[in-house]
Motif scaffolding. Structure first.
Motif, PDB file in Angstrom:
ATOM      1  N   TYR A   1      17.061 -50.284  50.148  1.00 26.52           N
ATOM      2  CA  TYR A   1      17.652 -49.386  49.144  1.00 26.52           C
ATOM      3  C   TYR A   1      18.566 -50.279  48.333  1.00 26.52           C
ATOM      4  CZ  TYR A   1      16.292 -45.073  51.640  1.00 26.52           C
ATOM      5  OH  TYR A   1      15.610 -44.046  52.225  1.00 26.52           O
TER       6      TYR A   1
ATOM      7  N   VAL B   1      17.159 -51.835  54.745  1.00 27.89           N
ATOM      8  CA  VAL B   1      17.309 -50.691  55.659  1.00 27.89           C
ATOM      9  C   VAL B   1      16.267 -50.696  56.781  1.00 27.89           C
ATOM     10  CG1 VAL B   1      16.086 -49.134  54.107  1.00 27.89           C
ATOM     11  CG2 VAL B   1      17.668 -48.198  55.754  1.00 27.89           C
TER      12      VAL B   1
ATOM     13  N   LEU C   1      20.579 -53.020  50.129  1.00 26.54           N
ATOM     14  CA  LEU C   1      20.624 -52.715  51.557  1.00 26.54           C
ATOM     15  C   LEU C   1      19.244 -52.861  52.197  1.00 26.54           C
ATOM     16  CD1 LEU C   1      22.381 -51.551  53.916  1.00 26.54           C
ATOM     17  CD2 LEU C   1      21.539 -49.297  53.224  1.00 26.54           C
TER      18      LEU C   1
ATOM     19  N   PRO D   1      22.984 -46.147  66.377  1.00 27.68           N
ATOM     20  CA  PRO D   1      24.150 -45.617  65.674  1.00 27.68           C
ATOM     21  C   PRO D   1      23.776 -45.035  64.314  1.00 27.68           C
ATOM     22  CG  PRO D   1      24.294 -48.021  65.913  1.00 27.68           C
ATOM     23  CD  PRO D   1      23.071 -47.587  66.639  1.00 27.68           C
ATOM     24  N   SER D   2      24.681 -44.226  63.803  1.00 29.73           N
ATOM     25  CA  SER D   2      24.505 -43.647  62.483  1.00 29.73           C
ATOM     26  C   SER D   2      24.332 -44.769  61.447  1.00 29.73           C
ATOM     27  CB  SER D   2      25.748 -42.818  62.179  1.00 29.73           C
ATOM     28  OG  SER D   2      25.648 -42.297  60.900  1.00 29.73           O
ATOM     29  N   GLY D   3      23.350 -44.597  60.566  1.00 26.80           N
ATOM     30  CA  GLY D   3      23.131 -45.600  59.526  1.00 26.80           C
ATOM     31  C   GLY D   3      22.219 -46.740  59.948  1.00 26.80           C
ATOM     32  N   SER D   4      21.657 -46.665  61.171  1.00 24.23           N
ATOM     33  CA  SER D   4      20.832 -47.790  61.643  1.00 24.23           C
ATOM     34  C   SER D   4      19.404 -47.752  61.112  1.00 24.23           C
ATOM     35  CB  SER D   4      20.840 -47.843  63.176  1.00 24.23           C
ATOM     36  OG  SER D   4      20.417 -46.618  63.727  1.00 24.23           O
ATOM     37  N   GLY D   5      19.018 -46.651  60.453  1.00 25.54           N
ATOM     38  CA  GLY D   5      17.692 -46.602  59.836  1.00 25.54           C
ATOM     39  C   GLY D   5      16.704 -45.676  60.530  1.00 25.54           C
ATOM     40  N   LYS D   6      17.187 -44.849  61.449  1.00 24.66           N
ATOM     41  CA  LYS D   6      16.297 -43.975  62.231  1.00 24.66           C
ATOM     42  C   LYS D   6      15.577 -42.957  61.344  1.00 24.66           C
ATOM     43  CE  LYS D   6      19.725 -42.395  64.738  1.00 24.66           C
ATOM     44  NZ  LYS D   6      20.854 -43.023  64.010  1.00 24.66           N
ATOM     45  N   SER D   7      16.342 -42.297  60.468  1.00 25.71           N
ATOM     46  CA  SER D   7      15.715 -41.303  59.589  1.00 25.71           C
ATOM     47  C   SER D   7      14.746 -41.973  58.628  1.00 25.71           C
ATOM     48  CB  SER D   7      16.766 -40.543  58.777  1.00 25.71           C
ATOM     49  OG  SER D   7      17.563 -39.759  59.634  1.00 25.71           O
ATOM     50  N   THR D   8      15.142 -43.114  58.110  1.00 22.56           N
ATOM     51  CA  THR D   8      14.275 -43.837  57.173  1.00 22.56           C
ATOM     52  C   THR D   8      12.964 -44.215  57.864  1.00 22.56           C
ATOM     53  OG1 THR D   8      16.242 -44.686  56.075  1.00 22.56           O
ATOM     54  CG2 THR D   8      14.165 -45.784  55.571  1.00 22.56           C
TER      55      THR D   8
HETATM   56  P1  ADP Z   1      20.214 -43.056  60.452  1.00 20.19           P
HETATM   57  O1  ADP Z   1      19.211 -41.959  60.388  1.00 20.19           O
HETATM   58  O2  ADP Z   1      19.987 -44.022  61.585  1.00 20.19           O
HETATM   59  O3  ADP Z   1      21.632 -42.550  60.467  1.00 20.19           O
HETATM   60  P2  ADP Z   1      19.333 -43.645  57.757  1.00 20.19           P
HETATM   61  O4  ADP Z   1      17.903 -44.049  57.879  1.00 20.19           O
HETATM   62  O5  ADP Z   1      19.610 -42.270  57.280  1.00 20.19           O
HETATM   63  O6  ADP Z   1      20.074 -43.942  59.133  1.00 20.19           O
HETATM   64  O7  ADP Z   1      20.071 -44.620  56.777  1.00 20.19           O
HETATM   65  C1  ADP Z   1      20.059 -46.030  56.921  1.00 20.19           C
HETATM   66  C2  ADP Z   1      20.897 -46.640  55.816  1.00 20.19           C
HETATM   67  O8  ADP Z   1      20.273 -46.403  54.555  1.00 20.19           O
HETATM   68  C3  ADP Z   1      22.295 -46.072  55.728  1.00 20.19           C
HETATM   69  O9  ADP Z   1      23.174 -47.129  55.399  1.00 20.19           O
HETATM   70  C4  ADP Z   1      22.199 -45.095  54.597  1.00 20.19           C
HETATM   71  O10 ADP Z   1      23.428 -44.929  53.945  1.00 20.19           O
HETATM   72  C5  ADP Z   1      21.172 -45.730  53.687  1.00 20.19           C
HETATM   73  N1  ADP Z   1      20.377 -44.759  52.926  1.00 20.19           N
HETATM   74  C6  ADP Z   1      19.650 -43.743  53.466  1.00 20.19           C
HETATM   75  N2  ADP Z   1      18.997 -43.062  52.512  1.00 20.19           N
HETATM   76  C7  ADP Z   1      19.321 -43.657  51.331  1.00 20.19           C
HETATM   77  C8  ADP Z   1      18.972 -43.413  49.961  1.00 20.19           C
HETATM   78  N3  ADP Z   1      18.138 -42.424  49.623  1.00 20.19           N
HETATM   79  N4  ADP Z   1      19.505 -44.232  49.030  1.00 20.19           N
HETATM   80  C9  ADP Z   1      20.341 -45.235  49.369  1.00 20.19           C
HETATM   81  N5  ADP Z   1      20.704 -45.527  50.631  1.00 20.19           N
HETATM   82  C10 ADP Z   1      20.219 -44.746  51.608  1.00 20.19           C
END
Ligand code: ADP
Ligand code: MG
Length: 240
Positions: free
Chosen positions: A11, A16, A14, A35-42
């Protein structure tokens, strides 16, 4: 079943997802921790291409996930996703929420879609709510409807992104129970969760992510009793 090879995603600046290599065989239940922000949702969102990747490849049962078009729509309907925020259609009844996908996407006959939807609502324990609207149900009930809605498409794999994080504590187990039963029936599942009880009970495999990379990939017993990395030990010390 799912194969990710050298997957990279940024991103902006970043990084990710860092060179993700992950093969998930059919029937496996993978719990993704980190941890939060580690990329799990992505990671989850790239598997059904809600998010594009920069490079590398993702295959579902050997078939390359395309960037767009009909093949993408078809493959995407094989990959069900359950979100933290339920995402039901607010202006459709519970029954309609479950029949709409099969009718619109799978071209099912309405009577068939309804019969199947009623079976699924029975299975997740919300049949009596079938004519209500989502806002009239509890969070736990709505999430169980969301699971039924995903199942109605006959997915080959189900992705769950923190499915119980938005629920009041007393509703968590009713959703986890449905997920445990799916896991036991052999559904292929990727589950991002902080519910360690679920991870211990249902996971075949734990993926631990930190800073966009897979840091550990092991069985639950090894992960919880003998994490290898400092990151995982630190994570576990905070949540257990
Ligand atoms: P998790 O689910 O592990 O908390 P995410 O996959 O949501 O992590 O996010 C990983 C990183 O990517 C975080 O630093 C988050 O802020 C960033 N991020 C997530 N979605 C976006 C987006 N659409 N645009 C920019 N940065 C993003
Ligand atoms: Mg997340």
């Amino acid at each position: 079943m799912i194969s990710m090879t050298n997957v990279q995603k940024h991103y902006g600046d970043l990084h990710v997802l860092k060179d993700i290599d992950l093969q998930i065989p059919r029937g496996q239940v993978v719990v993704v921790l980190g941890p939060s922000g580690s990329g799990k949702s992505t990671l989850c969102r790239t598997i059904n291409r809600l998010e594009p990747i920069d490079s590398g490849e993702i295959r579902i049962e050997g078939e390359l996930l395309p960037a767009e078009g009909r093949d993408l729509a078809r493959l995407r309907s094989d990959v069900g996703m359950v979100f933290q925020s339920f995402n039901l259609f607010a202006h459709k009844t519970i029954l309609q929420n479950v029949t709409i996908g099969p009718i619109k996407v799978r071209k099912a006959k309405p009577a068939d879609a309804e019969r199947r939807a009623l079976e699924l609502l029975e299975r997740v324990g919300v049949t009596t709510q079938k004519d209500k609207y989502p806002a009239q149900l509890s969070g736990g009930q709505q999430q169980r409807v969301a699971i039924a809605r995903s199942l109605a498409m006959g997915p080959k794999v189900l992705l769950f992104d923190e499915p119980t994080s938005a629920l009041d504590p007393e509703m968590v187990s009713e959703v986890l129970d449905v997920m445990v039963s799916l896991a036991r029936e052999g559904m292929t599942m990727v589950v991002v969760t902080h519910e360690m009880g679920f991870a211990r009970k249902a996971a075949d495999r734990i993926i631990f992510m930190a800073d966009g990379a897979i840091v550990e990939d092991t069985d639950p017993e090894s992960f919880f009793t003998a994490p290898k990395s400092d990151r995982a030990r630190d994570f576990l010390s905070k949540i257990l």
